[in-house]
Design an enzyme around this catalytic site. Structure first.
Site, PDB file in Angstrom:
ATOM      1  N   THR A   7       0.876  -1.362   0.167  1.00 17.87           N
ATOM      2  CA  THR A   7       0.087  -0.018   0.198  1.00 17.87           C
ATOM      3  C   THR A   7       0.716   1.172   0.051  1.00 17.87           C
ATOM      4  O   THR A   7       1.995   1.156   0.221  1.00 17.87           O
ATOM      5  CB  THR A   7      -1.081  -0.131   1.251  1.00 17.87           C
ATOM      6  OG1 THR A   7      -1.740   0.729   1.002  1.00 17.87           O
ATOM      7  CG2 THR A   7      -0.240   0.385   2.418  1.00 17.87           C
ATOM      8  N   LYS A  39      -7.897   1.887   4.294  1.00 20.98           N
ATOM      9  CA  LYS A  39      -6.683   1.742   5.065  1.00 20.98           C
ATOM     10  C   LYS A  39      -6.252   3.140   6.015  1.00 20.98           C
ATOM     11  O   LYS A  39      -5.566   3.361   6.757  1.00 20.98           O
ATOM     12  CB  LYS A  39      -5.138   1.684   4.223  1.00 20.98           C
ATOM     13  CG  LYS A  39      -5.454   0.474   3.476  1.00 20.98           C
ATOM     14  CD  LYS A  39      -4.478   0.577   2.337  1.00 20.98           C
ATOM     15  CE  LYS A  39      -4.769  -0.494   1.355  1.00 20.98           C
ATOM     16  NZ  LYS A  39      -3.814  -0.344   0.088  1.00 20.98           N
ATOM     17  N   GLY A  51      -3.710   5.618   9.805  1.00 19.43           N
ATOM     18  CA  GLY A  51      -3.611   4.854   8.413  1.00 19.43           C
ATOM     19  C   GLY A  51      -2.453   3.735   8.844  1.00 19.43           C
ATOM     20  O   GLY A  51      -1.732   4.047   9.444  1.00 19.43           O
ATOM     21  N   ALA A 163       0.882   6.142  -7.537  1.00 21.49           N
ATOM     22  CA  ALA A 163       0.209   5.170  -8.300  1.00 21.49           C
ATOM     23  C   ALA A 163       0.541   4.951  -9.738  1.00 21.49           C
ATOM     24  O   ALA A 163       0.454   4.015 -10.453  1.00 21.49           O
ATOM     25  CB  ALA A 163      -1.502   5.301  -8.140  1.00 21.49           C
ATOM     26  N   CYS A 166       4.443   3.190  -8.743  1.00 22.66           N
ATOM     27  CA  CYS A 166       4.486   1.991  -8.067  1.00 22.66           C
ATOM     28  C   CYS A 166       3.467   0.950  -8.462  1.00 22.66           C
ATOM     29  O   CYS A 166       2.348   1.397  -8.426  1.00 22.66           O
ATOM     30  CB  CYS A 166       4.582   2.337  -6.626  1.00 22.66           C
ATOM     31  SG  CYS A 166       4.357   1.064  -5.429  1.00 22.66           S
TER      32      CYS A 166
END
Length: 179
Positions: A7, A39, A51, A163, A166
């Site tokens: 994450t 999360k 988180g 995003a 990764c």
């Protein structure tokens, strides 16, 4: 059995606003197990945000323990974080948990690790998880060169940049704020 994890979580304290956000991806090995995991949690009637990154079940256990500490210490974020970190280091069961937390209140932003560390990050930016360095780099640049943005806008943009880079981070974002 492979663990479900991976994450990106980032928190930014900027101009009196705290924003904490995460993507929604959970992976099992090199496969996406779920794309809309939540999360980030609001605690203490919206006065504290938490988180997590790491093994999902372990992270839920830690958030529950952190919330117990918050209640025990009257909502004092730093004291609750330190007491959780102490327990995490000394309790055999907790020591085996594989997760990290970012916790925040209106005035404080902290990272709590399984090694018993409670870190108050530089630049009022905290990031954990697989894509954390991508999101943190983006957040540092945004704070420096786009300070007119809100903390929430910075968190969202940092997560979108992570995003794009990764493979363990997606664009399904959850962002919570305290103003």
């Amino acid at each position: 059995m492979q663990k479900i994890h991976a994450t990106t979580v980032i928190g930014i304290l900027h101009n009196g606003e705290i924003a904490l956000g995460a993507d929604g991806q959970a992976t099992m090995g090199n496969t996406i197990a779920k794309s809309n995991v939540r999360k980030v949690r609001s605690l203490m009637n919206g006065k504290v945000l938490a988180g997590f990154a790491g093994s999902t079940a372990d992270a839920f256990t830690l958030i529950e323990r952190f919330e117990e500490k918050l209640n025990a210490y009257g909502g004092n974020l730093k004291r609750a974080a330190i007491e959780l970190a102490k327990d995490w280091r000394t309790d055999r069961y907790l020591r085996k948990l594989e997760a990290m937390l970012i916790v925040a209140s209106k005035d404080d932003l902290l990272v709590i690790s399984g090694t018993g560390d409670v870190l108050e990050p530089d630049n009022q930016i905290a990031a954990i998880g697989s894509g954390s360095m991508y999101a943190q780099s983006a957040a540092i640049a945004l704070k420096k060169h786009a300070s007119q943005l809100t903390a929430e806008e910075m968190v969202r943009e940092s997560l979108h940049i992570a995003a794009d880079i990764c493979i363990y981070t997606n664009h399904n974002l959850v962002v919570e704020t305290i103003r």
